[in-house]
Write a protein that holds these residues in place. Sequence first.
Motif, PDB file in Angstrom:
ATOM      1  N   GLY A  70     130.910  28.206   2.942  1.00  0.00           N
ATOM      2  CA  GLY A  70     132.032  28.634   3.785  1.00  0.00           C
ATOM      3  C   GLY A  70     133.094  29.419   3.046  1.00  0.00           C
ATOM      4  N   ALA A  71     132.837  29.776   1.774  1.00  0.00           N
ATOM      5  CA  ALA A  71     133.848  30.482   0.993  1.00  0.00           C
ATOM      6  C   ALA A  71     134.215  31.830   1.610  1.00  0.00           C
ATOM      7  N   ALA A  72     133.220  32.557   2.112  1.00  0.00           N
ATOM      8  CA  ALA A  72     133.488  33.879   2.675  1.00  0.00           C
ATOM      9  C   ALA A  72     134.447  33.797   3.854  1.00  0.00           C
ATOM     10  N   ALA A  73     134.187  32.864   4.770  1.00  0.00           N
ATOM     11  CA  ALA A  73     135.050  32.725   5.944  1.00  0.00           C
ATOM     12  C   ALA A  73     136.431  32.217   5.565  1.00  0.00           C
ATOM     13  N   ALA A  74     136.486  31.256   4.625  1.00  0.00           N
ATOM     14  CA  ALA A  74     137.772  30.692   4.224  1.00  0.00           C
ATOM     15  C   ALA A  74     138.645  31.744   3.560  1.00  0.00           C
ATOM     16  N   LEU A  75     138.067  32.546   2.692  1.00  0.00           N
ATOM     17  CA  LEU A  75     138.843  33.576   1.998  1.00  0.00           C
ATOM     18  C   LEU A  75     139.200  34.718   2.933  1.00  0.00           C
ATOM     19  N   ASP A  76     138.303  35.025   3.853  1.00  0.00           N
ATOM     20  CA  ASP A  76     138.574  36.091   4.821  1.00  0.00           C
ATOM     21  C   ASP A  76     139.809  35.772   5.662  1.00  0.00           C
ATOM     22  N   ALA A 131     148.321  28.224  -6.035  1.00  0.00           N
ATOM     23  CA  ALA A 131     148.834  27.141  -5.183  1.00  0.00           C
ATOM     24  C   ALA A 131     148.598  27.446  -3.706  1.00  0.00           C
ATOM     25  N   TRP A 132     148.811  28.710  -3.310  1.00  0.00           N
ATOM     26  CA  TRP A 132     148.627  29.119  -1.908  1.00  0.00           C
ATOM     27  C   TRP A 132     147.173  28.945  -1.476  1.00  0.00           C
ATOM     28  N   ILE A 133     146.265  29.375  -2.330  1.00  0.00           N
ATOM     29  CA  ILE A 133     144.839  29.270  -1.994  1.00  0.00           C
ATOM     30  C   ILE A 133     144.413  27.806  -1.956  1.00  0.00           C
ATOM     31  N   GLU A 134     144.825  27.026  -2.943  1.00  0.00           N
ATOM     32  CA  GLU A 134     144.487  25.592  -2.955  1.00  0.00           C
ATOM     33  C   GLU A 134     144.998  24.896  -1.702  1.00  0.00           C
ATOM     34  N   GLN A 135     146.197  25.249  -1.283  1.00  0.00           N
ATOM     35  CA  GLN A 135     146.776  24.641  -0.069  1.00  0.00           C
ATOM     36  C   GLN A 135     145.901  24.921   1.150  1.00  0.00           C
ATOM     37  N   HIS A 136     145.418  26.140   1.271  1.00  0.00           N
ATOM     38  CA  HIS A 136     144.642  26.514   2.454  1.00  0.00           C
ATOM     39  C   HIS A 136     143.181  26.087   2.380  1.00  0.00           C
ATOM     40  N   LEU A 137     142.707  25.744   1.179  1.00  0.00           N
ATOM     41  CA  LEU A 137     141.331  25.263   1.046  1.00  0.00           C
ATOM     42  C   LEU A 137     141.237  23.742   1.054  1.00  0.00           C
ATOM     43  N   ALA A 138     142.378  23.070   1.041  1.00  0.00           N
ATOM     44  CA  ALA A 138     142.378  21.606   1.007  1.00  0.00           C
ATOM     45  C   ALA A 138     141.587  21.041   2.186  1.00  0.00           C
ATOM     46  N   GLY A 139     140.722  20.087   1.882  1.00  0.00           N
ATOM     47  CA  GLY A 139     139.932  19.442   2.925  1.00  0.00           C
ATOM     48  C   GLY A 139     138.663  20.184   3.295  1.00  0.00           C
ATOM     49  N   SER A 141     134.984  22.384   1.849  1.00  0.00           N
ATOM     50  CA  SER A 141     133.981  22.316   0.778  1.00  0.00           C
ATOM     51  C   SER A 141     134.120  23.490  -0.198  1.00  0.00           C
ATOM     52  N   VAL A 142     135.155  24.314  -0.009  1.00  0.00           N
ATOM     53  CA  VAL A 142     135.374  25.493  -0.836  1.00  0.00           C
ATOM     54  C   VAL A 142     136.349  25.147  -1.956  1.00  0.00           C
ATOM     55  N   THR A 143     136.056  25.596  -3.162  1.00  0.00           N
ATOM     56  CA  THR A 143     136.913  25.306  -4.310  1.00  0.00           C
ATOM     57  C   THR A 143     137.456  26.606  -4.891  1.00  0.00           C
ATOM     58  N   VAL A 144     138.577  26.484  -5.622  1.00  0.00           N
ATOM     59  CA  VAL A 144     139.117  27.606  -6.370  1.00  0.00           C
ATOM     60  C   VAL A 144     139.243  27.171  -7.820  1.00  0.00           C
ATOM     61  N   ARG A 145     138.759  28.022  -8.720  1.00  0.00           N
ATOM     62  CA  ARG A 145     138.755  27.709 -10.145  1.00  0.00           C
ATOM     63  C   ARG A 145     139.475  28.818 -10.903  1.00  0.00           C
ATOM     64  N   ASP A 146     140.412  28.411 -11.761  1.00  0.00           N
ATOM     65  CA  ASP A 146     141.192  29.375 -12.525  1.00  0.00           C
ATOM     66  C   ASP A 146     140.457  29.712 -13.822  1.00  0.00           C
ATOM     67  N   GLN A 147     140.038  30.957 -13.970  1.00  0.00           N
ATOM     68  CA  GLN A 147     139.314  31.400 -15.160  1.00  0.00           C
ATOM     69  C   GLN A 147     140.155  32.293 -16.074  1.00  0.00           C
ATOM     70  N   THR A 148     141.455  32.351 -15.829  1.00  0.00           N
ATOM     71  CA  THR A 148     142.303  33.295 -16.548  1.00  0.00           C
ATOM     72  C   THR A 148     142.229  33.120 -18.059  1.00  0.00           C
ATOM     73  N   LYS A 273     138.889  42.343  12.532  1.00  0.00           N
ATOM     74  CA  LYS A 273     138.025  41.297  11.969  1.00  0.00           C
ATOM     75  C   LYS A 273     138.346  39.910  12.520  1.00  0.00           C
ATOM     76  N   GLY A 274     139.521  39.744  13.112  1.00  0.00           N
ATOM     77  CA  GLY A 274     139.887  38.433  13.638  1.00  0.00           C
ATOM     78  C   GLY A 274     141.083  37.849  12.910  1.00  0.00           C
ATOM     79  N   ASN A 275     141.284  36.559  13.057  1.00  0.00           N
ATOM     80  CA  ASN A 275     142.512  35.944  12.568  1.00  0.00           C
ATOM     81  C   ASN A 275     142.553  35.858  11.046  1.00  0.00           C
ATOM     82  N   PHE A 276     143.726  36.103  10.504  1.00  0.00           N
ATOM     83  CA  PHE A 276     144.039  35.863   9.093  1.00  0.00           C
ATOM     84  C   PHE A 276     145.543  35.605   9.007  1.00  0.00           C
ATOM     85  N   VAL A 277     145.968  34.975   7.950  1.00  0.00           N
ATOM     86  CA  VAL A 277     147.382  34.620   7.815  1.00  0.00           C
ATOM     87  C   VAL A 277     148.233  35.889   7.838  1.00  0.00           C
TER      88      VAL A 277
END
Length: 384
Positions: A70-76, A131-139, A141-148, A273-277
Amino acid sequence: MPEASPAGRQLTRTPLSGLHERLGARMIEFAGWWMPVQYSGIVEEHRAVRERAGIFDLSHMGELVVEGPGAAAALDALVTCNLATLEVGQARYGVMCLPGGGIIDDLVVYREAPERFMLVVNAACHAKDLAWIEQHLAGTSVTVRDQTQELALIAVQGPQAQALLSPLVEGADLDALGFYRFTGATVAGIPATVSRTGYTGEDGFELFVEAGKAVALWEAIMQEAGPAGAVPVGLGARDTLRLEARYPLYGQDIDETTTPLEAGLGWVVDFPKGNFVGRHALLQQKERGVLRRLVGFVLEDRGVPRHGYALVEPQGGAPIGQVTSGTLSPVLQQGIGLGYVPVDRAAPGTALAVAIRDRLHRARIVKGSFVPVRTRGRSQKSAP
């Protein structure tokens, strides 16, 4: 070891900071990082990129990996551009917005797999973006990993960039690599992701590599750089290059108080494309019309516009806006800048003035980039 700033703050060093110091670069604090602002000089470095090639350390940029079912839809749902049409191996420029339409950050999205994406974000926005991405992915199955901290990013930009890099690259055909496309390869024997992207208005590449391999890669590139006339380039010339190409800088030309429609970035907002923030607010703004626009202008008098200078009516000096970015163009030898003005004063050819110290300097609004953008294919950060 972190570097202490003059104010006593601890700054983060890139894997290449020590090398820059040995090369004699002038180092400064930038967005919490210890970065080279110039080596031989901003104008000389700028011209090298326009005429030949330049090598940049961009390891301060943030890299965030978003992946999982679901990463594609969540990020979209978080970015304005359309990720459903983004192919694996393709990158796309877009913005993340607040619900009210203000820009959280502009970023480039790389599709590494059907459900894995890498986001390259601005250094100054790294923490809030995460922080913004983590907030919206909470709950989910999609994760965000910091590779900086795990990656270094080296850019080679300019008309000779491909000729410089080609002898070092194995496992990829640079000539076949399209604009805003990327691929895995070895560069000087070092595994890397090679991306035909950049921020200068010239053709070029950005190389993502394991942090511990960055010095070896930089040195291998510099060995090829001499015959090509390429030079290391700091943040100073990076800024003048991006401004000549009319690319916006987050924190100056765009921020949370500006919308992509006001900033001339409506082309990265995919309403169908539909809804986005931020979609609802932006759709309302589109329907009623923006009240101000980000415009580019050139000075017709001698002078250099700077961030914060007032934009005024040419007769009488009534204020109409403010310079967001400005410089003396090394190519044009003319003052150029960006700034927001009322929409009825935003048409190309409109006369205005810039208040520089105690004088008004004549200027006029121009359309598009200040110098030709010579990327392969259509620019991903072009302005109207």
